[in-house]
Design a protein around this motif. Structure first.
Motif, mmCIF file in Angstrom:
data_model
loop_
_atom_site.group_PDB
_atom_site.id
_atom_site.type_symbol
_atom_site.label_atom_id
_atom_site.label_comp_id
_atom_site.label_asym_id
_atom_site.label_seq_id
_atom_site.Cartn_x
_atom_site.Cartn_y
_atom_site.Cartn_z
ATOM 1 N N LYS A 1 5.834 -6.876 -5.130
ATOM 2 C CA LYS A 1 4.419 -7.070 -5.489
ATOM 3 C C LYS A 1 4.025 -6.447 -6.829
ATOM 4 O O LYS A 1 2.980 -6.807 -7.372
ATOM 5 C CB LYS A 1 3.488 -6.607 -4.368
ATOM 6 N N THR B 1 5.165 -8.646 -12.748
ATOM 7 C CA THR B 1 4.229 -9.423 -13.579
ATOM 8 C C THR B 1 4.879 -10.757 -13.975
ATOM 9 O O THR B 1 4.194 -11.664 -14.417
ATOM 10 C CB THR B 1 3.818 -8.646 -14.846
ATOM 11 N N LYS C 1 -0.127 -10.180 -8.096
ATOM 12 C CA LYS C 1 -1.446 -10.102 -8.740
ATOM 13 C C LYS C 1 -1.772 -11.447 -9.375
ATOM 14 O O LYS C 1 -0.882 -12.087 -9.951
ATOM 15 C CB LYS C 1 -1.419 -9.034 -9.843
ATOM 16 N N THR D 1 0.092 -13.321 -12.493
ATOM 17 C CA THR D 1 1.548 -13.117 -12.553
ATOM 18 C C THR D 1 2.222 -14.453 -12.873
ATOM 19 O O THR D 1 1.851 -15.503 -12.334
ATOM 20 C CB THR D 1 2.073 -12.562 -11.205
#
Ligand SMILES: C[S@@+](CC[C@H](N)C(=O)[O-])C[C@H]1O[C@@H](n2cnc3c(N)ncnc32)[C@H](O)[C@@H]1O
Length: 178
Positions: A113, A116, A139, A142
């Motif tokens: 998680k 990026t 996120k 990403t």
């Protein structure tokens, strides 16, 4: 409890090959050509501060190239211990062991998680299976790049053909309020 431990011990002694069995890869190792790796990283606009995860990292070439060219932190997840050994040896040869980490794990259970940028070279059905986790855990913003395979009906923002290969690019959308 004692009975359970004794049973497990007897089982392992009686059926060693079964006890040693490890989860088989969902797709075999086929490396992405180096020119395609370079283009995948360029399409994702990899740059300072990025954290890249290659899910099913094979010989480690994508995380290694990202660390070497862009100086970023990069992770590779692969279920096959031989691939992890090979990837670690390659990272050493490339002089990027401080930036690159390889973990022997099932990618469907791995924690990615903080990525990026996520890179993939799996199969269409594996990409689709992964998609709910990519949307739920990464996120928004990403970047995801896949060599050769699309992701069901998730329309890519960019598709690039290179020497007979196709590269797909998406960004994780904002989460809809519940
Ligand atoms: C087609 S290769 C791609 C290798 C590398 N990403 C590249 O592009 O050069 C797929 C890799 O995924 C790994 N793999 C397959 N199933 C996996 C799973 N469930 N969890 C982690 N790795 C897996 C295989 O061992 C193999 O190394």
């Amino acid at each position: 409890m004692k009975f359970a431990s004794a049973f497990a011990f007897l089982f392992a002694v009686s059926f060693p090959s079964f006890a040693q069995q490890q989860q088989q890869p969902d797709v075999i190792f086929v490396p992405t050509p180096h020119d395609v790796v370079e283009r995948m990283l360029a399409i994702a606009k990899v740059g300072p501060g990025d954290i890249l995860y290659d899910l099913g990292s094979g010989d480690g070439r994508i995380p290694i190239a990202a660390a070497k060219k862009y100086g970023i932190r990069a992770y590779g997840i692969d279920i096959d211990p031989e691939r992890i050994k090979e990837a670690n040896a390659n990272a050493k040869k490339a002089g990027v062991t401080k930036l690159v980490t390889f973990k022997q794990q099932d990618l469907f259970k791995a924690d990615f998680k903080d990525a990026t940028v996520v890179t993939l070279y799996l199969l269409p059905d594996l990409n689709e299976k992964l998609r709910p986790r990519l949307w739920a855990e990464l996120k928004p913003g990403t970047r995801i790049v896949s060599h050769q395979f699309a992701m069901g009906n998730w329309k890519p923002e960019q598709t690039v053909d290179l020497n007979g290969r196709t590269i797909y690019f998406w960004t994780v959308p904002e989460r809809k309020p519940k």
